[in-house]
Motif scaffolding. Structure first.
Motif, PDB file in Angstrom:
ATOM      1  N   PHE A 205       7.792   6.590  -1.802  1.00  0.00           N
ATOM      2  CA  PHE A 205       6.685   6.357  -0.878  1.00  0.00           C
ATOM      3  C   PHE A 205       5.405   7.016  -1.397  1.00  0.00           C
ATOM      4  CE2 PHE A 205       4.059   8.009   2.548  1.00  0.00           C
ATOM      5  CZ  PHE A 205       3.785   6.859   3.250  1.00  0.00           C
ATOM      6  N   CYS A 206       4.299   6.301  -1.340  1.00  0.00           N
ATOM      7  CA  CYS A 206       2.999   6.852  -1.708  1.00  0.00           C
ATOM      8  C   CYS A 206       1.931   6.147  -0.880  1.00  0.00           C
ATOM      9  CB  CYS A 206       2.744   6.672  -3.199  1.00  0.00           C
ATOM     10  SG  CYS A 206       1.285   7.557  -3.751  1.00  0.00           S
ATOM     11  N   PRO A 207       1.123   6.904  -0.138  1.00  0.00           N
ATOM     12  CA  PRO A 207       0.065   6.286   0.674  1.00  0.00           C
ATOM     13  C   PRO A 207      -0.981   5.584  -0.180  1.00  0.00           C
ATOM     14  CG  PRO A 207       0.465   8.542   1.323  1.00  0.00           C
ATOM     15  CD  PRO A 207       1.209   8.328   0.051  1.00  0.00           C
ATOM     16  N   PRO A 208      -1.858   4.781   0.432  1.00  0.00           N
ATOM     17  CA  PRO A 208      -2.914   4.088  -0.301  1.00  0.00           C
ATOM     18  C   PRO A 208      -3.803   5.074  -1.063  1.00  0.00           C
ATOM     19  CG  PRO A 208      -2.801   3.300   1.946  1.00  0.00           C
ATOM     20  CD  PRO A 208      -1.881   4.476   1.852  1.00  0.00           C
ATOM     21  N   ARG A 209      -4.339   4.622  -2.168  1.00  0.00           N
ATOM     22  CA  ARG A 209      -5.162   5.471  -3.035  1.00  0.00           C
ATOM     23  C   ARG A 209      -6.359   6.081  -2.327  1.00  0.00           C
ATOM     24  NH1 ARG A 209      -5.360   4.129  -8.977  1.00  0.00           N
ATOM     25  NH2 ARG A 209      -3.408   3.071  -9.360  1.00  0.00           N
ATOM     26  N   LYS A 210      -7.031   5.313  -1.510  1.00  0.00           N
ATOM     27  CA  LYS A 210      -8.287   5.791  -0.921  1.00  0.00           C
ATOM     28  C   LYS A 210      -8.093   6.440   0.445  1.00  0.00           C
ATOM     29  CE  LYS A 210     -11.039   2.595  -3.529  1.00  0.00           C
ATOM     30  NZ  LYS A 210     -12.057   1.574  -3.557  1.00  0.00           N
ATOM     31  N   SER A 211      -6.890   6.836   0.758  1.00  0.00           N
ATOM     32  CA  SER A 211      -6.621   7.461   2.044  1.00  0.00           C
ATOM     33  C   SER A 211      -7.252   8.849   2.101  1.00  0.00           C
ATOM     34  CB  SER A 211      -5.114   7.583   2.260  1.00  0.00           C
ATOM     35  OG  SER A 211      -4.866   8.280   3.456  1.00  0.00           O
ATOM     36  N   CYS A 212      -7.836   9.182   3.228  1.00  0.00           N
ATOM     37  CA  CYS A 212      -8.465  10.495   3.424  1.00  0.00           C
ATOM     38  C   CYS A 212      -7.760  11.263   4.534  1.00  0.00           C
ATOM     39  CB  CYS A 212      -9.936  10.319   3.756  1.00  0.00           C
ATOM     40  SG  CYS A 212     -10.868   9.595   2.403  1.00  0.00           S
ATOM     41  N   HIS A 213      -6.498  10.964   4.749  1.00  0.00           N
ATOM     42  CA  HIS A 213      -5.735  11.604   5.811  1.00  0.00           C
ATOM     43  C   HIS A 213      -4.333  11.933   5.308  1.00  0.00           C
ATOM     44  CE1 HIS A 213      -8.846  10.415   8.648  1.00  0.00           C
ATOM     45  NE2 HIS A 213      -8.793   9.196   8.124  1.00  0.00           N
ATOM     46  N   ASP A 214      -3.663  12.825   6.025  1.00  0.00           N
ATOM     47  CA  ASP A 214      -2.255  13.080   5.745  1.00  0.00           C
ATOM     48  C   ASP A 214      -1.463  11.855   6.182  1.00  0.00           C
ATOM     49  OD1 ASP A 214      -3.033  15.619   5.020  1.00  0.00           O
ATOM     50  OD2 ASP A 214      -2.285  16.592   6.828  1.00  0.00           O
ATOM     51  N   TRP A 215      -0.371  11.588   5.477  1.00  0.00           N
ATOM     52  CA  TRP A 215       0.490  10.458   5.816  1.00  0.00           C
ATOM     53  C   TRP A 215       1.908  10.965   6.056  1.00  0.00           C
ATOM     54  CZ3 TRP A 215      -0.002   4.905   5.477  1.00  0.00           C
ATOM     55  CH2 TRP A 215      -1.323   4.486   5.377  1.00  0.00           C
ATOM     56  N   ILE A 216       2.613  10.282   6.933  1.00  0.00           N
ATOM     57  CA  ILE A 216       4.007  10.618   7.208  1.00  0.00           C
ATOM     58  C   ILE A 216       4.865   9.511   6.626  1.00  0.00           C
ATOM     59  CG2 ILE A 216       5.733  11.018   8.998  1.00  0.00           C
ATOM     60  CD1 ILE A 216       3.426  12.102  10.715  1.00  0.00           C
TER      61      ILE A 216
ATOM     62  N   SER B 161       0.825  -1.206   0.000  1.00  0.00           N
ATOM     63  CA  SER B 161       0.000   0.000   0.000  1.00  0.00           C
ATOM     64  C   SER B 161       0.860   1.257   0.000  1.00  0.00           C
ATOM     65  CB  SER B 161      -0.956   0.003   1.194  1.00  0.00           C
ATOM     66  OG  SER B 161      -0.249   0.074   2.395  1.00  0.00           O
ATOM     67  N   PHE B 162       2.086   1.168   0.504  1.00  0.00           N
ATOM     68  CA  PHE B 162       2.965   2.328   0.485  1.00  0.00           C
ATOM     69  C   PHE B 162       3.507   2.606  -0.914  1.00  0.00           C
ATOM     70  CE2 PHE B 162       4.252   1.768   5.161  1.00  0.00           C
ATOM     71  CZ  PHE B 162       3.175   2.536   5.545  1.00  0.00           C
ATOM     72  N   THR B 163       3.502   1.616  -1.781  1.00  0.00           N
ATOM     73  CA  THR B 163       4.095   1.805  -3.090  1.00  0.00           C
ATOM     74  C   THR B 163       3.060   1.773  -4.203  1.00  0.00           C
ATOM     75  OG1 THR B 163       4.526  -0.553  -3.227  1.00  0.00           O
ATOM     76  CG2 THR B 163       6.317   0.830  -2.422  1.00  0.00           C
ATOM     77  N   SER B 164       1.801   2.036  -3.860  1.00  0.00           N
ATOM     78  CA  SER B 164       0.778   2.022  -4.900  1.00  0.00           C
ATOM     79  C   SER B 164       1.051   3.105  -5.928  1.00  0.00           C
ATOM     80  CB  SER B 164      -0.598   2.217  -4.268  1.00  0.00           C
ATOM     81  OG  SER B 164      -0.689   3.477  -3.672  1.00  0.00           O
ATOM     82  N   ARG B 165       0.562   2.883  -7.140  1.00  0.00           N
ATOM     83  CA  ARG B 165       0.880   3.796  -8.239  1.00  0.00           C
ATOM     84  C   ARG B 165       0.213   5.150  -8.099  1.00  0.00           C
ATOM     85  NH1 ARG B 165       4.299   1.734 -12.002  1.00  0.00           N
ATOM     86  NH2 ARG B 165       4.242  -0.499 -12.024  1.00  0.00           N
ATOM     87  N   GLY B 166      -1.073   5.194  -7.874  1.00  0.00           N
ATOM     88  CA  GLY B 166      -1.793   6.461  -7.820  1.00  0.00           C
ATOM     89  C   GLY B 166      -1.670   7.098  -6.457  1.00  0.00           C
ATOM     90  N   CYS B 167      -1.768   8.401  -6.424  1.00  0.00           N
ATOM     91  CA  CYS B 167      -1.637   9.105  -5.160  1.00  0.00           C
ATOM     92  C   CYS B 167      -2.585  10.290  -5.169  1.00  0.00           C
ATOM     93  CB  CYS B 167      -0.186   9.546  -5.003  1.00  0.00           C
ATOM     94  SG  CYS B 167       0.267   9.914  -3.345  1.00  0.00           S
TER      95      CYS B 167
END
Length: 195
Positions: free
Chosen positions: A47-58, A20-26
């Protein structure tokens, strides 16, 4: 038995954390400091968070600044104040990453130069035995640290001043955004009760 079936179902349906950290879309705001040509030519953060994330990621720590980058979520209905806040946070992060990447690079170069000059003054080389690097003791290194901090005092003072200014501006905008959200919720409640 039911727990084992649930675990199997979840394992099959949800991607592993690493993938999920390396998913293509961001859907998050791109980090403008991801490519720094003066520090690391051609380096791009993967690094790229999951596509459907609705939060900031570190993200993981940056190799040069040792700071963890933040990947900002951009909501579809982002207000102008929220956009301004996010952009200021991104700009501050980029500025902070750049400062510490350059500062750490300078520190390492000057440290190596200091060690080399002290060892040469003692008549020693950089290597004592095969595979073993020659070092200085803590008292000798304390001279370097003191000198480095004294030499960079003004730079750190300006950095701290700018850091506080940026943080006060971000805090002010965060308060403004929070008040706008509360105001919008109150207006929606009034509209629902009046209709």
């Amino acid at each position: 038995m039911a727990m084992a079936a649930l675990r199997t179902l979840l394992r099959d349906r949800l991607p592993p954390l690493g993938r999920s950290f390396t998913s293509r879309g961001c859907w998050l705001a791109p980090e403008r400091g991801a490519e720094r040509r003066d520090v690391a030519p051609g380096r791009v953060l993967r690094f790229c968070p999951p596509r459907k994330s609705c939060h900031d990621w570190i993200g993981p720590p940056d190799k040069y600044s040792n700071l963890r980058p933040v990947y900002f979520y951009i909501p579809d209905n982002e207000s102008p104040s929220e956009q301004r806040l996010r952009e200021l946070r991104q700009e501050t992060q980029e500025w902070n990453q750049q400062f510490w990447a350059n500062q750490n690079l300078t520190f390492l170069k000057e440290k190596e130069e200091f060690i080399r000059s002290r060892l040469e003054a003692k008549g020693l080389g950089l290597r004592m035995e095969p595979g073993q690097k020659a070092t200085l003791n803590a008292e000798e290194m304390a001279d370097f640290y003191k000198e480095f901090l004294s030499k960079n005092f003004q730079k750190h003072m300006y950095y701290n001043r700018d850091w506080y200014k940026r943080n006060f501006a971000i805090t002010f905008l965060m308060g403004r955004v929070a008040l706008e959200r509360i105001w919008n919720k109150l207006r929606l409640k009034q509209k629902k009760t009046s209709s």
